[in-house]
Design an enzyme around this catalytic site. Structure first.
Site, PDB file in Angstrom:
ATOM      1  N   SER A 203     -46.525   4.065  53.976  1.00 20.76           N
ATOM      2  CA  SER A 203     -46.578   4.743  52.672  1.00 20.76           C
ATOM      3  C   SER A 203     -47.158   6.147  52.781  1.00 20.76           C
ATOM      4  CB  SER A 203     -47.433   3.916  51.695  1.00 20.76           C
ATOM      5  OG  SER A 203     -48.764   3.792  52.176  1.00 20.76           O
TER       6      SER A 203
ATOM      7  N   TYR B 126     -54.144  -9.096  45.892  1.00 18.80           N
ATOM      8  CA  TYR B 126     -53.270  -8.002  46.310  1.00 18.80           C
ATOM      9  C   TYR B 126     -51.997  -8.545  46.937  1.00 18.80           C
ATOM     10  CZ  TYR B 126     -51.525  -3.746  48.405  1.00 18.80           C
ATOM     11  OH  TYR B 126     -50.717  -2.687  48.763  1.00 18.80           O
TER      12      TYR B 126
ATOM     13  N   GLN C 235     -47.683  -1.602  46.662  1.00 17.48           N
ATOM     14  CA  GLN C 235     -47.505  -0.287  47.265  1.00 17.48           C
ATOM     15  C   GLN C 235     -46.529   0.553  46.435  1.00 17.48           C
ATOM     16  OE1 GLN C 235     -47.457   0.227  51.674  1.00 17.48           O
ATOM     17  NE2 GLN C 235     -45.347   0.896  51.345  1.00 17.48           N
TER      18      GLN C 235
ATOM     19  N   LYS D  91     -22.517  32.168  24.946  1.00 18.67           N
ATOM     20  CA  LYS D  91     -23.407  31.016  24.877  1.00 18.67           C
ATOM     21  C   LYS D  91     -24.870  31.374  25.129  1.00 18.67           C
ATOM     22  CE  LYS D  91     -22.631  27.240  24.415  1.00 18.67           C
ATOM     23  NZ  LYS D  91     -22.218  26.292  25.460  1.00 18.67           N
TER      24      LYS D  91
ATOM     25  N   THR E 255     -33.848  12.733   5.843  1.00 17.84           N
ATOM     26  CA  THR E 255     -33.839  11.325   6.234  1.00 17.84           C
ATOM     27  C   THR E 255     -32.393  10.999   6.582  1.00 17.84           C
ATOM     28  OG1 THR E 255     -33.430  10.452   4.006  1.00 17.84           O
ATOM     29  CG2 THR E 255     -35.745  10.749   4.659  1.00 17.84           C
ATOM     30  N   HIS E 256     -32.193  10.190   7.612  1.00 17.26           N
ATOM     31  CA  HIS E 256     -30.844   9.874   8.095  1.00 17.26           C
ATOM     32  C   HIS E 256     -30.074  11.132   8.495  1.00 17.26           C
ATOM     33  CE1 HIS E 256     -31.474   5.804   6.477  1.00 17.26           C
ATOM     34  NE2 HIS E 256     -31.939   6.412   5.402  1.00 17.26           N
TER      35      HIS E 256
ATOM     36  N   SER F  47     -23.941  30.547  29.917  1.00  9.98           N
ATOM     37  CA  SER F  47     -22.827  29.773  30.450  1.00  9.98           C
ATOM     38  C   SER F  47     -22.151  30.559  31.564  1.00  9.98           C
ATOM     39  CB  SER F  47     -21.820  29.485  29.330  1.00  9.98           C
ATOM     40  OG  SER F  47     -20.571  29.070  29.855  1.00  9.98           O
TER      41      SER F  47
ATOM     42  N   ASN G 297     -57.730  -2.972  50.332  1.00  7.73           N
ATOM     43  CA  ASN G 297     -57.393  -3.377  48.963  1.00  7.73           C
ATOM     44  C   ASN G 297     -58.283  -2.689  47.930  1.00  7.73           C
ATOM     45  OD1 ASN G 297     -55.616  -5.020  50.282  1.00  7.73           O
ATOM     46  ND2 ASN G 297     -56.525  -6.965  49.617  1.00  7.73           N
TER      47      ASN G 297
END
Length: 459
Positions: A22, A316, A321, A282, A154-155, A276, A109
């Site tokens: 690791s 552990y 890991q 753009k 809303t919505h 773009s 550990n």
């Protein structure tokens, strides 16, 4: 030879060695590992578990290794698997047999549990600091737009009038909760697992309170098995980061909509936009889009660690890991997103005329029209029905409630009088909502002050 090789008669296969290692990612914990080792060595010396001069020699050796790592003069080895064994091997190479005494009364550990917890504990204030900078920009934008009327939705349909300042304070309150979640997470992880050993502490007379204090923890953890098998502090941290990113993603979505030609409520600064390769007109909100996209990445880190931990027996297991890479990636992502999002928001230009024009459509003062009738004595449900008929009339004639002739109002209800137009003026609608938390100028000023004080308390 590996530090754990005594029981083994064969060398580890190269594939297994690479698979098991690791060090490629946990090298990031070098500072925490060395600090934990120095605290452990100091405690061993004070407790008489090793000689005081040996403890001093170990600490001096570790300080020299730390300096060399930070000067980029150390190359870690895959053969030594992880950061813990790499540093112990370096120490033994440099100071000889004394270096082998460091691991007395300690396991990898509790060592990794300590390093990881220390690392996360130290990154949280960094993220909080970035979130507080965002709060400052939200306060700044709100103060500048206390009377900038815009539609509330809303919505995703225009619903009621509000102000840009009120909108900013909505996000400021979300970010404030994100900060307090991170603070709560810090408080719960402020316990030191060092001294828990592999799972059942040690027969040596270690002083866990001493090492906890030396490393800046409030106290040692209460149960040694829990100490080495617990990763809920990391899961809680990832959860807090995910909620924070969710808020940034929602805000990003609004900004993406607002800067489109269909809305054009804001204009992004050129420095925080892109173009773009084919369409010269753009101006793309890539910062907001990337924040929205990277939110899923942080969610993935949370679900990854939850999945790793869900079936593990105590204590552990090597599966654990897999805890570090998701957390490291989430930290990097959040710490990348917050500053650039804050700068984008700080530099955008608000377009009040476009917001006001949009607020004039969609009958967003319809509720206020109903409230006008209620204040004249009608029940709300009856007033609601009357206004619904008026809206229908406006749609057919191309009028708005603001422009509808008084005779048409009175054709539906004789309660209406000329003062209805004042009641329907958008600024009247906004500033009449003085209730705590509302969009009226004085109500938003109180919200701004609350956020300002929250930020100031945290320096």
């Amino acid at each position: 030879m590996k530090l754990w090789a005594g029981r083994f008669q064969k060398e580890t296969d190269t594939l297994v060695n690479d698979f098991n290692s690791s060090i490629t990612f946990d090298a990031r914990l070098y500072k925490e590992d060395i600090e934990g080792s120095m605290a452990h060595a100091a405690m061993l010396g004070r407790q008489g578990i090793i000689e005081a001069r040996e403890a001093e020699k170990i600490i001096d050796g570790l300080k020299a290794i730390l300096a060399d790592i930070e000067a980029d003069n150390v190359e870690f080895s895959l053969d030594n698997e992880d950061i813990h064994m790499n540093i112990e091997a370096l120490l033994t190479d440099r100071i000889g047999q004394t270096g082998k005494r460091l691991h007395t009364a300690r396991s990898r550990n509790d060592q990794v549990a300590l390093d990881f917890r220390l690392f996360v504990k130290r990154e949280i204030p960094v993220i909080i600091g970035m979130a507080l900078e965002l709060e400052k920009v939200l306060v700044k934008k709100a103060r500048a737009n206390l009377e900038t009327v815009m539609p509330g939705y809303t919505h995703l349909q225009r619903a009621q009038p509000t102000t840009f300042a009120h909108y900013m304070m909505a996000y400021a309150n979300m970010i404030r909760r994100d900060i307090t979640r991170l603070e709560d997470c810090t408080e719960r992880m402020d316990e030191c697992p060092l001294g828990a050993g592999a799972l059942a502490t040690s027969t040596y007379g270690v002083d866990r309170f001493q090492t906890a204090a030396a490393l800046g923890f409030r106290k040692p953890t209460d149960n040694s098995m829990d100490s080495v098998s617990d990763r809920d502090f990391a899961i809680e941290f990832l959860s807090a980061c995910s909620i924070l990113m969710m808020h940034l993603s929602r805000f990003s979505e609004e900004i993406i909509l607002w800067c489109s030609w269909e809305f054009k409520y804001v204009e992004l600064d050129d420095a925080y936009s892109t173009g773009s390769s084919i369409m010269p007109q753009k101006k793309n909100p890539d910062v907001a889009e990337l924040v929205r996209g990277k939110t899923g990445r942080v969610y993935g880190s949370l679900f990854s660690l939850l999945t790793v931990m869900k079936g593990l027996p105590l204590a552990y297991n090597k599966d654990m890991q897999e805890d570090k890479e998701p957390v490291f990636d989430a930290i990097d992502t959040v710490e990348m997103c917050l500053p650039v999002f804050t700068a984008m928001l700080d530099t955008l230009t608000v377009l009040p005329k476009n917001m006001r024009k949009a607020a004039s459509g969609g009958f967003i003062n319809a509720t206020d029209c109903a409230d006008y009738l209620v204040k004249k004595g009608l029940p709300f449900r009856e007033a609601y029905m009357i206004v619904g008929r008026l809206v229908n009339m406006c749609i057919k004639t191309g009028e708005t409630l603001d422009t509808l002739p008084l005779k048409d109002f009175r054709s539906v209800s004789g309660v209406f009088d000329a003062d209805v137009y004042e009641a329907l003026e958008l600024k009247t609608c906004v500033n009449g909502r003085k209730v705590c938390g509302g969009p009226a100028k004085e109500a938003v000023e109180r919200q701004i002050e609350a956020i300002r004080a929250f930020v100031e308390e945290r320096g």
